[in-house]
Design a protein around this motif. Structure first.
Motif, PDB file in Angstrom:
ATOM      1  N   VAL A   1      29.248  -0.830  -0.514  1.00 12.34           N
ATOM      2  CA  VAL A   1      28.025  -0.255   0.168  1.00 12.34           C
ATOM      3  C   VAL A   1      26.921  -1.501  -0.559  1.00 12.34           C
ATOM      4  CG1 VAL A   1      26.279   1.426   0.511  1.00 12.34           C
ATOM      5  CG2 VAL A   1      28.766   2.002   0.418  1.00 12.34           C
ATOM      6  N   ARG A   2      26.152  -1.826   0.403  1.00 12.87           N
ATOM      7  CA  ARG A   2      25.107  -2.642  -0.098  1.00 12.87           C
ATOM      8  C   ARG A   2      23.698  -2.008  -0.411  1.00 12.87           C
ATOM      9  NH1 ARG A   2      23.277  -7.438   2.836  1.00 12.87           N
ATOM     10  NH2 ARG A   2      21.322  -7.125   1.776  1.00 12.87           N
ATOM     11  N   ASP A   3      22.825  -2.497  -1.504  1.00 10.68           N
ATOM     12  CA  ASP A   3      21.704  -1.978  -1.677  1.00 10.68           C
ATOM     13  C   ASP A   3      21.758  -0.593  -2.259  1.00 10.68           C
ATOM     14  OD1 ASP A   3      20.272  -4.148  -0.827  1.00 10.68           O
ATOM     15  OD2 ASP A   3      20.238  -3.649   1.300  1.00 10.68           O
TER      16      ASP A   3
ATOM     17  N   ASP B   1      21.000   2.401  -4.464  1.00 12.71           N
ATOM     18  CA  ASP B   1      19.742   2.404  -5.214  1.00 12.71           C
ATOM     19  C   ASP B   1      19.937   3.548  -6.167  1.00 12.71           C
ATOM     20  OD1 ASP B   1      18.545   5.197  -4.271  1.00 12.71           O
ATOM     21  OD2 ASP B   1      19.195   3.934  -2.287  1.00 12.71           O
TER      22      ASP B   1
ATOM     23  N   ASP C   1      18.550   6.026  -7.172  1.00 12.38           N
ATOM     24  CA  ASP C   1      18.301   7.428  -6.658  1.00 12.38           C
ATOM     25  C   ASP C   1      19.810   7.957  -6.188  1.00 12.38           C
ATOM     26  OD1 ASP C   1      15.183   6.691  -5.991  1.00 12.38           O
ATOM     27  OD2 ASP C   1      15.588   8.938  -6.171  1.00 12.38           O
ATOM     28  N   GLN C   2      20.764   6.882  -5.763  1.00 16.18           N
ATOM     29  CA  GLN C   2      21.800   7.486  -5.371  1.00 16.18           C
ATOM     30  C   GLN C   2      22.581   7.495  -6.605  1.00 16.18           C
ATOM     31  OE1 GLN C   2      22.022   8.405  -2.316  1.00 16.18           O
ATOM     32  NE2 GLN C   2      19.994   7.325  -2.060  1.00 16.18           N
TER      33      GLN C   2
ATOM     34  N   ALA D   1      16.921  11.909  -8.860  1.00 18.40           N
ATOM     35  CA  ALA D   1      15.825  12.325  -9.433  1.00 18.40           C
ATOM     36  C   ALA D   1      15.841  13.606 -10.339  1.00 18.40           C
ATOM     37  CB  ALA D   1      14.536  12.223  -8.942  1.00 18.40           C
ATOM     38  N   ARG D   2      16.506  14.568  -9.539  1.00 19.45           N
ATOM     39  CA  ARG D   2      16.554  15.862 -10.180  1.00 19.45           C
ATOM     40  C   ARG D   2      17.122  16.085 -11.545  1.00 19.45           C
ATOM     41  NH1 ARG D   2      19.426  15.696  -5.763  1.00 19.45           N
ATOM     42  NH2 ARG D   2      21.636  16.798  -5.853  1.00 19.45           N
TER      43      ARG D   2
ATOM     44  N   ASP E   1      24.849  13.002  -4.904  1.00 19.90           N
ATOM     45  CA  ASP E   1      24.719  13.433  -3.336  1.00 19.90           C
ATOM     46  C   ASP E   1      25.782  12.787  -2.451  1.00 19.90           C
ATOM     47  OD1 ASP E   1      22.868  14.851  -4.277  1.00 19.90           O
ATOM     48  OD2 ASP E   1      21.218  13.885  -3.184  1.00 19.90           O
ATOM     49  N   TRP E   2      26.614  11.905  -3.191  1.00 22.54           N
ATOM     50  CA  TRP E   2      27.820  11.573  -2.248  1.00 22.54           C
ATOM     51  C   TRP E   2      29.258  12.207  -2.800  1.00 22.54           C
ATOM     52  CZ3 TRP E   2      26.651   5.494  -2.713  1.00 22.54           C
ATOM     53  CH2 TRP E   2      25.663   5.047  -1.630  1.00 22.54           C
TER      54      TRP E   2
ATOM     55  N   TYR F   1      29.479  15.160  -4.260  1.00 24.46           N
ATOM     56  CA  TYR F   1      29.798  16.856  -3.989  1.00 24.46           C
ATOM     57  C   TYR F   1      29.147  17.148  -2.616  1.00 24.46           C
ATOM     58  CZ  TYR F   1      30.322  16.240  -8.920  1.00 24.46           C
ATOM     59  OH  TYR F   1      30.751  15.919 -10.288  1.00 24.46           O
ATOM     60  N   LEU F   2      29.847  18.279  -2.085  1.00 23.04           N
ATOM     61  CA  LEU F   2      29.540  18.665  -0.776  1.00 23.04           C
ATOM     62  C   LEU F   2      28.319  19.845  -1.100  1.00 23.04           C
ATOM     63  CD1 LEU F   2      33.114  19.519   0.407  1.00 23.04           C
ATOM     64  CD2 LEU F   2      31.658  17.483   1.224  1.00 23.04           C
ATOM     65  N   SER F   3      27.743  20.388   0.092  1.00 22.07           N
ATOM     66  CA  SER F   3      26.518  21.153  -0.216  1.00 22.07           C
ATOM     67  C   SER F   3      27.089  22.465  -1.064  1.00 22.07           C
ATOM     68  CB  SER F   3      25.758  21.467   0.912  1.00 22.07           C
ATOM     69  OG  SER F   3      26.780  21.541   2.152  1.00 22.07           O
TER      70      SER F   3
ATOM     71  N   CYS G   1      19.204  -1.308  -7.038  1.00 22.51           N
ATOM     72  CA  CYS G   1      17.872  -1.461  -6.580  1.00 22.51           C
ATOM     73  C   CYS G   1      16.905  -0.051  -6.834  1.00 22.51           C
ATOM     74  CB  CYS G   1      17.638  -2.002  -5.268  1.00 22.51           C
ATOM     75  SG  CYS G   1      18.289  -1.098  -3.997  1.00 22.51           S
TER      76      CYS G   1
ATOM     77  N   HIS H   1      18.657   6.190 -16.755  1.00 22.87           N
ATOM     78  CA  HIS H   1      19.669   7.274 -16.695  1.00 22.87           C
ATOM     79  C   HIS H   1      20.769   6.783 -15.660  1.00 22.87           C
ATOM     80  CE1 HIS H   1      15.638   8.851 -17.524  1.00 22.87           C
ATOM     81  NE2 HIS H   1      16.223   9.859 -17.757  1.00 22.87           N
TER      82      HIS H   1
END
Ligand code: SF4
Lengths: 488, 201
Positions: free
Chosen positions: B16-18, B20, B22-23, B27-28, B45-46, B48-50, B79, B85
């Motif tokens: 996967v490009r770019d 970031d 946050d991925q 932030a939490r 977020d990639w 774990y499932l909800s 990016c 972190h």
């Protein structure tokens, strides 16, 4: 006989004086701040102003403690809290999230222990770190400014060299007031032509990033030039420089001029009296010399721009508001095509159609990009006498206590509230969604912030980045809207 | 910091490009005041499932990721925000190097200060590596910092760039603060010469 280069000798040799080499704004500031440059090592760069916030500093203060060090220059350091604090009215009484509360308390302890001035909640100086620095007059032309935050690039609007650093570097600056830096390259970004009505600073920067991509500025410090730039207010210049990092640039900067000096004059930390005159004299020497050489030049034609909006999951995925979204099938590069496909799938959007009319759930007006008084005034102008769609939650979050107070003096909250918006306390809020303000999975927002990454505004949330007027117009219509019809 | 010289590691590809920061770490998870414990939230977020259960489709949850120490990623990795972190989380998971065709500036700097090697390769090499990782779930690569080389499965060696100063620090396992501290007399002389450009108190 002398010519502009120096003495011309009878033999016909021309001697160029090294001292007369034209320099860019960046080079002048860089050269002024190099303390030591040893061969094979990065430069040791002196830092004039170090801004600190609760999220990226705790581990740095702990590092000092572990090594038995102190903060070397607390008088060059200013802390505030903005990221993890709630924007609710009862926040002085309690921060309900225990982990956030602990982080905020830790910042207080650290500032107390190390003698660092803190703009705490409840005081008039508190706010988003990149809003309060300029507001207090701390950010000045010709300075080096750092903060453990990538949007430190904001301060470049004053003709300062300002960039974000990591926590290890925060510790370096706390301990020594210096930073190790390899010299970046420079690019001139020249905005050519006059911006049409309804196209503001936010649209200019979104257009640039759409043009160069999110990695386009990597390794460079950008200097923004051109008529469209010198015509911007200081607040517009801050909006523009703020998002330099979204193009991957190390920093963005704009040459200081009368607009800059006018903004700074009389601010609490700006030079006063005779010192002010001397400072302005110095600052006037900062703009790039004629003939100064950049490593590259990027031209952006602004004359045909429209209000911009992003549709994807990085800030480079932006279009003019009436333009159709690009189609992955039409991209030759398979990597790019896959990335676009992935973005559109996350956003649940169709290629080939414009975003206009796309229903939304939340509108967020705030963040270090667009939460200053002029942003709020712009939004209020659109919202005055109108109602926010009953399908939409509109949050208006001032960037600082001072912005909040000013807005209240001007009667802006009444306009927002009458339209059906929430008027909240100063902080980062839903720009980063680590403070209780967030989207729920699947929701769409139009936001004036700077990042539309997956989940940036809450897990599963989908963000369209735009200007305050586009955000306000969209709040009214309950869907992505063209602000121009509200601006006449 | 442990000195880094040469190591062999298992590769996990993330084409996967770019990507970031946050991925890499949402932030939490930035409300912590420590550096530890972030590995379990890496790519949260990639990953774990909800429901909170691991997402079986995400590569870090697949058997091949077990014991991997080298992440192979798309262009412009890291990016976005300056959060350190991100390298802390990557290292917390067990990564010792990330390979990409380019890295965002602040992220790269943060990696080098923590001993996570950001290894830049050209597009052809990157494509070759992704192919190799597709063909072989146990793909191993050898990274040698001293000679700045990456040895590919084909036996071919490619050189990667790294700034001389960071390399010296990583090989010796020393952090960079000491270098600045040793220059304190020059810093004091600079301050005496230039004076205060601003004061916060
Ligand atoms: S408003 Fe957003 S981008 Fe700005 S400092 Fe806060 S979290 Fe960062």
């Amino acid at each position: 006989m002398l010519n502009e280069y120096g003495p011309r000798y009878a033999s016909g040799f021309e001697v160029k004086f090294a001292v007369s080499q034209p320099k860019t704004l960046f080079e002048k500031i860089w050269d002024d701040h190099v303390v030591v440059q040893e061969a094979g090592s990065p430069a040791v760069l002196y830092i004039d102003l170090h801004l600190v916030h609760e999220v990226t500093s705790p581990q740095a203060f702990q590092g000092l403690r572990d090594r038995g060090l102190r903060v070397r220059r607390p008088d060059h350091t200013q802390a505030t809290m903005d990221h993890s604090i709630p924007t609710t009215d009862n926040r002085l009484r309690i921060i309900e999230d225990p982990i956030a509360r602990k982080q905020v308390e830790q910042l207080r302890i650290n500032c107390q222990e190390f003698g660092v001035p803190l703009a705490d909640m409840g005081g008039l100086d508190q706010g988003i770190v990149h809003v309060i620095g300029p507001e207090l007059g701390l950010t000045q032309p010709g300075m080096t400014v750092v903060c453990g935050d990538s949007h430190t690039s904001t301060h470049g609007a004053f003709g300062a060299l300002a960039f974000g650093i990591g926590t290890t570097e925060v510790e370096h600056v706390l301990a020594t007031q210096c930073l190790l830096q390899n010299k970046p390259k420079t690019a001139e970004v020249r905005f050519v032509g006059k911006a049409p009505a309804g196209v503001g600073a936010k649209d200019l920067i979104l257009a640039l990033i759409a043009q160069i991509g999110v990695g386009g500025g990597t390794g460079y410090v950008l200097e923004y030039t051109g008529e469209a730039i010198s015509e911007l207010s200081m607040e517009g210049r801050m909006t523009l420089c703020n998002m330099s990092i979204e193009g991957g640039a190390r920093a963005g900067m704009i040459a200081p001029d009368d607009v800059t000096f006018e903004y700074l004059k009389g601010r609490p930390r700006a030079p006063q009296g005779a010192d002010w005159d001397a400072a302005v004299e110095r600052w006037r020497q900062l703009p790039s010399d004629p003939g100064a050489v950049y490593d590259k030049t990027i031209l952006v034609d602004v004359s045909k721009l429209e209000p911009m909006i992003t549709y994807g999951t990085n800030p480079g995925q932006g279009v003019g508001i009436s333009q159709p979204l690009p189609d992955p099938a039409h991209l030759a590069d398979s990597n790019q095509s896959a990335a676009l496909k992935k973005s559109l799938a996350y956003m649940a959007l169709e290629a080939g159609k414009p975003l206009l009319g796309q229903p939304i759930d939340v509108v967020f007006i705030g963040s270090c990009t667009n939460s200053r008084i002029s942003d709020l005034r712009d939004a209020a102008k659109v919202l005055q006498g109108r109602k926010v769609s009953d399908k939409v939650r509109l949050m208006v979050v001032p960037g600082s206590e001072k912005v909040k107070k000013q807005a209240e003096e001007e009667g802006l909250p009444e306009i927002f509230k009458a339209a059906g918006a929430e008027w909240r306390q100063a902080g980062c809020s839903m720009c980063i969604a680590m403070n209780g303000d967030q989207l729920t999975p699947g929701q769409y927002s139009v936001s004036t912030s700077n990042r539309n990454f997956e989940g940036r505004q809450g897990k599963g949330g989908r963000t369209f980045l735009a200007s305050p007027v586009t955000a306000a117009a969209s709040a009214i219509e309950g869907a992505v809207a063209d602000p121009r019809k509200y601006l006449s | 910091m442990e000195p880094i010289t040469r190591f062999q590691g298992k590769v996990v590809p993330l084409p996967v490009r770019d990507i970031d920061t946050d991925q890499i770490i949402p932030a939490r998870f930035l409300k912590t005041i420590d550096k530890d414990g972030l590995g379990k939230s890496l790519f949260c977020d990639w990953r774990y499932l909800s429901s909170g259960d691991p997402n079986p489709d995400f590569i870090l949850n697949q058997p091949r990721a077990e014991g991997s120490t080298i992440l192979l990623a798309g262009d412009n990795f890291g990016c976005g925000s300056s959060r350190e972190h991100a390298p802390w989380a990557l290292m917390g998971f067990g990564f010792r190097a990330v390979i990409s065709t380019s890295f965002a500036d602040i992220f790269k700097g943060n990696c080098l200060k923590n001993g996570l090697l950001p290894i830049v390769v050209d597009e052809a090499t990157s494509a070759e590596l992704f192919e190799a990782a597709k063909a072989d779930e146990n793909l191993q690569l050898t990274i040698d910092l001293e000679s700045q080389t990456l040895t590919l499965p084909s036996g071919r060696s490619v050189e990667f760039p790294i700034d001389a100063f960071s390399k010296k620090c990583l090989l010796a396992g020393v952090d960079q603060l000491g270098y600045i501290q040793n220059l304190m007399p020059s810093i004091e002389a600079y301050e005496a010469r230039v004076g205060d450009r601003v004061t916060t108190v």
